[in-house]
Scaffold this active site. Structure first.
Site, PDB file in Angstrom:
ATOM      1  N   LYS A  35       0.844  -1.205   0.000  1.00  0.00           N
ATOM      2  CA  LYS A  35       0.000   0.000   0.000  1.00  0.00           C
ATOM      3  C   LYS A  35       0.873   1.246   0.000  1.00  0.00           C
ATOM      4  O   LYS A  35       2.077   1.169   0.268  1.00  0.00           O
ATOM      5  CB  LYS A  35      -0.926  -0.023   1.218  1.00  0.00           C
ATOM      6  N   TYR A 256      17.255  29.444  10.488  1.00  0.00           N
ATOM      7  CA  TYR A 256      16.063  30.152  10.966  1.00  0.00           C
ATOM      8  C   TYR A 256      15.900  29.984  12.473  1.00  0.00           C
ATOM      9  O   TYR A 256      16.073  28.880  12.997  1.00  0.00           O
ATOM     10  CB  TYR A 256      14.813  29.607  10.292  1.00  0.00           C
TER      11      TYR A 256
HETATM   12  C1  LIG Z   1      -0.640  -1.854   6.680  1.00  0.00           C
HETATM   13  C2  LIG Z   1      -1.252  -3.133   7.043  1.00  0.00           C
HETATM   14  C3  LIG Z   1      -0.453  -4.262   7.297  1.00  0.00           C
HETATM   15  C4  LIG Z   1       1.062  -4.198   7.336  1.00  0.00           C
HETATM   16  O1  LIG Z   1       1.459  -3.600   8.545  1.00  0.00           O
HETATM   17  P1  LIG Z   1       2.996  -3.482   8.933  1.00  0.00           P
HETATM   18  O2  LIG Z   1       2.988  -2.960  10.318  1.00  0.00           O
HETATM   19  O3  LIG Z   1       3.614  -2.520   7.971  1.00  0.00           O
HETATM   20  O4  LIG Z   1       3.577  -4.831   8.794  1.00  0.00           O
HETATM   21  C5  LIG Z   1      -1.082  -5.460   7.541  1.00  0.00           C
HETATM   22  N1  LIG Z   1      -2.438  -5.556   7.548  1.00  0.00           N
HETATM   23  C6  LIG Z   1      -3.223  -4.487   7.332  1.00  0.00           C
HETATM   24  C7  LIG Z   1      -4.711  -4.657   7.371  1.00  0.00           C
HETATM   25  C8  LIG Z   1      -2.671  -3.257   7.072  1.00  0.00           C
HETATM   26  O5  LIG Z   1      -3.463  -2.199   6.859  1.00  0.00           O
END
Ligand SMILES: *Cc1c(COP(=O)(O)O)cnc(C)c1O
Length: 368
Positions: A35, A256
């Site tokens: 994702k 800054y």
């Molecule tokens: C993002 C996600 C994962 C992976 O999580 P990590 O902590 O990056 O391993 C697994 N299952 C779902 C439903 C997610 O949304």
């Protein structure tokens, strides 16, 4: 010459990290979570490194389509399911599996005209209180889905809120197992932390694990354990160059807000990297950084396009010297992204996802 900031993606490290997950749970199938454009790496840039996976999981249909375009014929799972009825047509056409987490998604399936039986992952809200049916409503949802001709196979999933904490999964595991005990179907419960910390425990073992962050070389339980402890390699190096230097004297200030003041002579390097590249503005003086592969620290406030570093430990550094904001320097020295994230009060996840579009992405080994 373009501004010298680059995010280099290391496909061999991705391959290595996937193999590490395999070793941790040799009997499980792996959903490689890609994702957010593979956690900011670019799906196309990590695809080859993830070839040995059993499936790809993501949120967006267009990301699923991109994986099919790359030639992937294996399983693909939409972790949030579909967002409207029409999305189901694309799932039918591309053979995409999808989570089902609410009644509306079951309504859409019931109204969906298809010749292809769908494979769905019925999602339980076992305590995270994000998506999913509560344990009380879970079996009714299962019965509804099971009666639909549009549904071919039902698997079960849930997601942990505290997999990185000792006993943090106990309650969720209990309700998930109790509720699904006698239901036929595959199970998917573990994210990265659950997989590496507890993947070999009896009640955590499942058919499909869903590793994300570990594929990208971040530790799932930093700072308790770092990435090296887990045998993970950095998959992204954010690097730039020194584009200016200054010789400072006692009392001089930097940047800054004059947030840093010298108490003696100091040689400062100006780096072509700022918050508009995705480097966190909140990183304070002292955030670790590598110059020519030597560990040093940032000085003063990060500005939009530049930041300052202390060249004291690197007297040979000059205009054009390599700066590694995180990842692996040319001399092999690693600055874990988790350390920089900690300095910013956040996680490696956020940093890798936040690398700005203006940063050129280069795939190591490509075009050789
Ligand atoms: C993002 C996600 C994962 C992976 O999580 P990590 O902590 O990056 O391993 C697994 N299952 C779902 C439903 C997610 O949304």
């Amino acid at each position: 010459m373009p501004r010298p900031i680059t995010a280099t993606i290391h496909p061999e490290a991705v391959r290595h990290n996937l193999e590490r997950v395999r070793q941790a749970v040799p009997d499980a199938k792996l959903w490689s979570v890609i994702k957010a454009n593979a956690y900011g790496h670019g799906i196309e840039n990590v695809f080859e490194g993830l070839r040995a996976t059993d499936g790809f999981a993501m949120l967006d249909l267009d990301e699923a389509q991109r994986v099919r375009n790359l030639g992937w014929r294996g399983p693909i799972l939409l972790l949030e399911g579909v967002f409207e009825l029409r999305d189901l047509e694309i799932c039918s056409r591309l053979g995409i599996w999808h989570a089902v987490h609410c009644d509306e998604q079951i309504d859409w399936l019931a109204a969906h005209k298809t010749q292809v039986g769908h494979r769905v992952f019925l999602k339980m809200n076992s305590g995270m209180n994000r998506l999913g049916f509560t344990p009380e409503r879970f079996r009714a949802a299962y019965a509804r889905l099971n009666a639909l001709p549009q549904v071919d196979e039902i698997s079960f999933m849930t997601h942990f809120s505290d997999a990185d904490v000792e006993h943090g999964m106990d309650h969720q595991l209990r309700v998930f197992h109790e509720t699904t005990l006698d239901l036929p179907g595959e199970r998917s419960i573990s994210n990265s932390a659950a997989t590496l910390l507890h993947g070999d425990e009896n009640n955590v073992r499942c058919d499909w694990v869903r590793p994300g962050i570990v594929l990208y070389g971040s530790s799932p339980d930093f700072p308790t354990h770092d990435a090296a402890h887990w045998g993970l390699e950095p998959t992204m190096t954010l690097s730039s160059k020194i584009i200016g230097t200054q010789e400072l004297h006692a009392g001089d200030t930097v940047g800054y807000g004059s947030r840093f003041q010298c108490d003696g002579p100091l040689r400062l390097g100006v780096v072509a990297c700022g918050y508009a590249d995705g480097y966190p503005r909140v990183c304070p003086t002292g955030t670790p950084v590598l110059v020519d592969g030597v560990r040093t620290r940032t000085l003063g406030r990060v500005s939009m396009d530049m930041m300052a570093v202390d060249l004291s430990p690197v007297p040979k550094a000059r205009l054009g010297s390599e700066v590694t904001l995180w990842g692996r320097a040319s001399n092999g020295v690693v600055l874990p992204i988790d350390e920089v994230a900690a300095a910013a009060g956040t996680l490696g996840y956020e940093l890798m996802c936040a690398v700005a579009p203006r940063v050129l992405k280069v795939v190591e080994g490509a075009g050789k």
